[in-house]
Design a protein around this motif. Structure first.
Motif, PDB file in Angstrom:
ATOM      1  N   ILE A   1     -34.451  66.113  17.928  1.00 10.79           N
ATOM      2  CA  ILE A   1     -33.782  65.140  17.027  1.00 10.79           C
ATOM      3  C   ILE A   1     -32.492  65.798  16.377  1.00 10.79           C
ATOM      4  N   ILE A   2     -32.537  67.047  16.217  1.00 13.49           N
ATOM      5  CA  ILE A   2     -31.300  67.914  15.686  1.00 13.49           C
ATOM      6  C   ILE A   2     -30.008  67.817  16.742  1.00 13.49           C
ATOM      7  N   ILE A   3     -30.535  67.823  18.041  1.00 13.68           N
ATOM      8  CA  ILE A   3     -29.521  67.570  19.121  1.00 13.68           C
ATOM      9  C   ILE A   3     -28.999  66.185  19.100  1.00 13.68           C
ATOM     10  N   LEU A   4     -29.984  65.138  18.910  1.00 23.50           N
ATOM     11  CA  LEU A   4     -29.639  63.758  18.965  1.00 23.50           C
ATOM     12  C   LEU A   4     -28.577  63.242  17.604  1.00 23.50           C
ATOM     13  N   ILE A   5     -28.998  63.955  16.636  1.00 26.94           N
ATOM     14  CA  ILE A   5     -28.211  63.442  15.425  1.00 26.94           C
ATOM     15  C   ILE A   5     -26.725  63.351  15.739  1.00 26.94           C
ATOM     16  N   PRO A   6     -25.982  64.695  16.201  1.00 22.16           N
ATOM     17  CA  PRO A   6     -24.530  64.606  16.273  1.00 22.16           C
ATOM     18  C   PRO A   6     -24.192  63.810  17.379  1.00 22.16           C
ATOM     19  N   ILE A   7     -24.946  63.531  18.532  1.00 22.21           N
ATOM     20  CA  ILE A   7     -24.533  62.560  19.387  1.00 22.21           C
ATOM     21  C   ILE A   7     -24.548  61.041  18.963  1.00 22.21           C
ATOM     22  N   ILE A   8     -25.592  60.675  18.176  1.00 21.88           N
ATOM     23  CA  ILE A   8     -25.602  59.350  17.524  1.00 21.88           C
ATOM     24  C   ILE A   8     -24.536  59.146  16.710  1.00 21.88           C
ATOM     25  N   ILE A   9     -24.390  60.343  15.630  1.00 21.73           N
ATOM     26  CA  ILE A   9     -23.151  59.987  14.662  1.00 21.73           C
ATOM     27  C   ILE A   9     -21.805  59.825  15.476  1.00 21.73           C
ATOM     28  N   ASN A  10     -21.626  60.461  16.490  1.00 22.07           N
ATOM     29  CA  ASN A  10     -20.407  60.502  17.256  1.00 22.07           C
ATOM     30  C   ASN A  10     -20.346  59.317  18.154  1.00 22.07           C
ATOM     31  N   LEU A  11     -21.205  58.401  18.259  1.00 20.98           N
ATOM     32  CA  LEU A  11     -21.068  57.050  19.104  1.00 20.98           C
ATOM     33  C   LEU A  11     -20.179  56.282  18.396  1.00 20.98           C
ATOM     34  N   ASP A  12     -19.150  55.551  19.083  1.00 20.22           N
ATOM     35  CA  ASP A  12     -18.419  54.662  18.582  1.00 20.22           C
ATOM     36  C   ASP A  12     -18.952  53.452  17.783  1.00 20.22           C
ATOM     37  N   ALA A  13     -19.888  53.044  18.326  1.00 20.47           N
ATOM     38  CA  ALA A  13     -20.982  52.015  17.593  1.00 20.47           C
ATOM     39  C   ALA A  13     -21.243  52.372  16.334  1.00 20.47           C
ATOM     40  N   VAL A  14     -21.768  53.588  16.250  1.00 20.06           N
ATOM     41  CA  VAL A  14     -22.136  54.012  14.793  1.00 20.06           C
ATOM     42  C   VAL A  14     -21.061  54.255  13.970  1.00 20.06           C
ATOM     43  N   GLU A  15     -19.976  54.885  14.232  1.00 16.50           N
ATOM     44  CA  GLU A  15     -18.706  55.192  13.509  1.00 16.50           C
ATOM     45  C   GLU A  15     -18.192  54.122  12.827  1.00 16.50           C
ATOM     46  N   VAL A  16     -18.332  52.961  13.656  1.00 21.78           N
ATOM     47  CA  VAL A  16     -17.633  51.682  13.136  1.00 21.78           C
ATOM     48  C   VAL A  16     -18.388  50.915  11.932  1.00 21.78           C
TER      49      VAL A  16
END
Lengths: 306, 278
Positions: B32-47
């Motif tokens: 989960i800890i590794i996935l969180i920054p990856i998910i946050i950095n996704l363009d789709a999420v950032e938008v």
């Protein structure tokens, strides 16, 4: 000075939580054990030996009667600092090794770091386990487990050591080693309560024994007093003729064990010498004369009527 | 004395480490800890925040708060508590194993200390596990968004308290049954569905008029721990509606009754252990 004193100690177990059926394990047991001796506790399975030991250690609560260790009530858990214990059918967590087992139990016994390290080093060497100290318990043989369990019982140099079947699963050389350690512990002032089925072992090391049956003591005393038959001699000689054997049987109430071996009762030295004179007059060569000693096994079997 | 207590606590840690449950927790949380920054950095999420800003009622801080609250919502709570119950259910039965308990009880340590060491060890493990997941999540989200919502860290303490209020029951059942399986199944059932259903008793009362049934439901509500009520309190304390007219809870009743229950069950467990023959 007694290290263990029980008075009318009774323990009754319930067959199960919801059952009214009662199983008496100990019945009005009164026992005193002196300081500085090796005391053997004998008896058949279910005699109440382990129950007695567990009451002494506060693991089982007595139904009635009193029990004192070091002249204190066993409810005082602090007095267990002076007691070492080896249970029967023991089990250590598999993830531990000899080193961590001894460290864990040493700390629980209140040993400080310096004494603990010294004690682990010395005692692992004593039971020849030093080489295996870092090996996981799950890889140990039965004998190694027994030696480790035995070691933890005297790790903190206790004044009282209670051992339940200490030589179980140990080979004859290991048993001899354990016997020597026990005698050495006694020499250093420890009192040892030994619960064992190996009667020959008990006979070799114990000063006193008590035989329990169905929760009661049926015999208790010094090993020598229990095993040596009063005024009875064991004579081994050259082969005797029928007439001599008949004479010994009819006149001296001897117990003939063979043509050249018999047991005879003599009140004193002069009566014994009369028998020797009679044998010598009949040209019988005497090989040995000694006070007759039974074995614990014989005593045990005779007492329990098997 | 503290050295003996510490040795017993550390021994429980070792036992927990050897069992795979703690390893599963570690792997799961690390993922989960590794996935969180990856998910946050996704363009789709950032938008997403930019898309939502078109809504006149949109509040960026509240949006971040909702993201954080998702970590303490009912499903993660359910999973975490299940894991903690599985982990701790074996502590007492393994202590009571024939041949091992004799070693422990023959030491100059009181039986109360033995039980308390198991209790403290369980709580520390849960506290560390919760810190391991919550703190990095909070840190990553805060750094990335610039919204430093410190109250989110309260969930570490809340979850530790929830477990602390439930754990005495696990200890007591373990002492009575001496069985790993029975302890586990019993406590899983108590956690879900029993306490979950009892936590919505007020809703149930709307459909029941029988006073006897209401009394029985009330009785069981106070008899069992209240993990679900406490979780809801945790959520309201984080989102700032706790103890306000807009919040779900206006009183500390679940906390107070949980503390009373915790002390009562733990005391009874110690009393039971003290009087039992081994």
């Amino acid at each position: 000075m007694y290290i263990i004193e029980t008075d009318n100690l009774t323990k009754i177990f319930k067959a199960s939580t919801f059952s009214k059926r009662e199983i008496p394990a100990l019945k009005n047991l009164s026992l005193k054990i002196e300081t500085g001796i090796i005391f053997g506790l004998l008896g058949p399975n279910g005699a109440g030996k382990t129950t007695l030991v567990k009451i002494l250690l506060g693991m089982v609560h007595p139904t009635s009667g009193s029990v004192k260790v070091f002249n204190e009530d066993v409810k005082n858990y602090k007095l267990r600092k002076k007691i070492g214990y080896l249970p029967e059918d023991h089990r250590f967590p598999n993830y531990m090794n000899a080193d961590s087992v001894l460290r864990f139990f040493g700390i629980l016994n209140g040993l400080d770091e310096k004494k603990l390290n010294e004690s682990i080093e010395n005692n692992l060497a004593l039971v020849e386990m030093k080489e295996w100290r870092k090996l996981k318990i799950e890889k140990y043989s039965k004998g190694m487990l027994q030696r480790l369990a035995f070691t933890q019982s005297f790790l903190s140099n206790p004044e009282l050591i209670i051992l339940d079947e200490p030589t179980e699963g140990i080979d004859p050389i290991g048993r001899k080693n354990i016997r020597e350690i026990l005698l050495n512990l006694k020499k250093n002032g420890a009192t040892i309560l030994l619960n064992s089925h190996l009667l020959s072992e008990v006979e070799l090391v114990c000063d006193r024994v008590a035989i329990l049956n169905k929760g009661e003591i049926i015999k208790e005393g010094k090993v020598d007093d229990l095993l040596y038959y009063k005024d009875t001699y064991h004579i081994i000689c050259s082969d005797m003729g029928e007439d001599i054997i008949n004479y010994l049987l009819s006149q001296k109430s001897a117990t003939i064990k063979g043509k050249g071996e018999f047991l005879i009762q003599a009140k004193d030295n002069s009566e014994l010498n009369e028998i020797i004179d009679f044998l010598r007059k009949n040209r019988i060569l005497i090989h040995s004369i000694e006070k007759y000693k039974s074995s614990l096994e014989n005593l045990f079997v005779n007492l329990l009527g098997h | 004395m503290y050295r003996q207590f510490l040795a017993l606590v550390l021994n429980t840690f070792k036992e927990a480490l050897v069992k795979k449950v703690l390893l599963i927790i570690f792997i799961l949380f690390s993922l989960i800890i590794i996935l969180i920054p990856i998910i946050i950095n996704l363009d789709a999420v950032e938008v997403i925040p930019y898309m939502l800003q078109s809504d006149p009622n949109f509040n960026y801080k509240e949006f971040i708060l909702k993201v954080e609250l998702a970590f303490v919502s009912q499903i993660p709570f359910f999973v975490l508590m299940m894991i903690f119950i599985v982990m701790s259910s074996s502590f007492i039965p393994s202590l009571l194993q024939k041949g091992y308990i004799e070693f422990i009880l023959s030491r100059p340590v009181s039986r109360a200390s033995i039980i308390m060491s198991k209790y403290v060890a369980g709580i520390i493990i849960v506290f560390l596990a919760m810190t391991y997941i919550i703190y990095p999540v909070w840190l990553i989200v805060s750094i990335k968004t610039g919204v430093w919502h410190f109250k989110f860290l309260l969930s570490i303490l809340w979850y530790t308290f929830i477990f602390a209020s439930f754990y005495p029951l696990i200890i007591l059942v373990g002492l009575i049954t001496r069985s790993n399986t029975v302890t586990l199944i019993f406590n899983l059932i108590v956690f879900f569905p029993i306490t979950a259903v009892l936590s919505i008793k007020d809703t149930i009362y709307k459909f029941i008029s029988n006073k006897v049934v209401i009394f029985i439901v009330d009785f069981f509500y106070y008899l069992f721990p209240k993990p679900w009520d406490l979780r809801a309190m945790c959520e309201t304390s984080i989102n700032g509606t706790f103890n306000t007219s807009s919040g779900v809870f206006y009183s500390f009743q679940p906390v107070i009754t949980s503390v009373i229950l915790l002390v009562t069950i733990l005391s009874f467990a110690i009393y039971y252990f003290n009087n039992k023959d081994y």
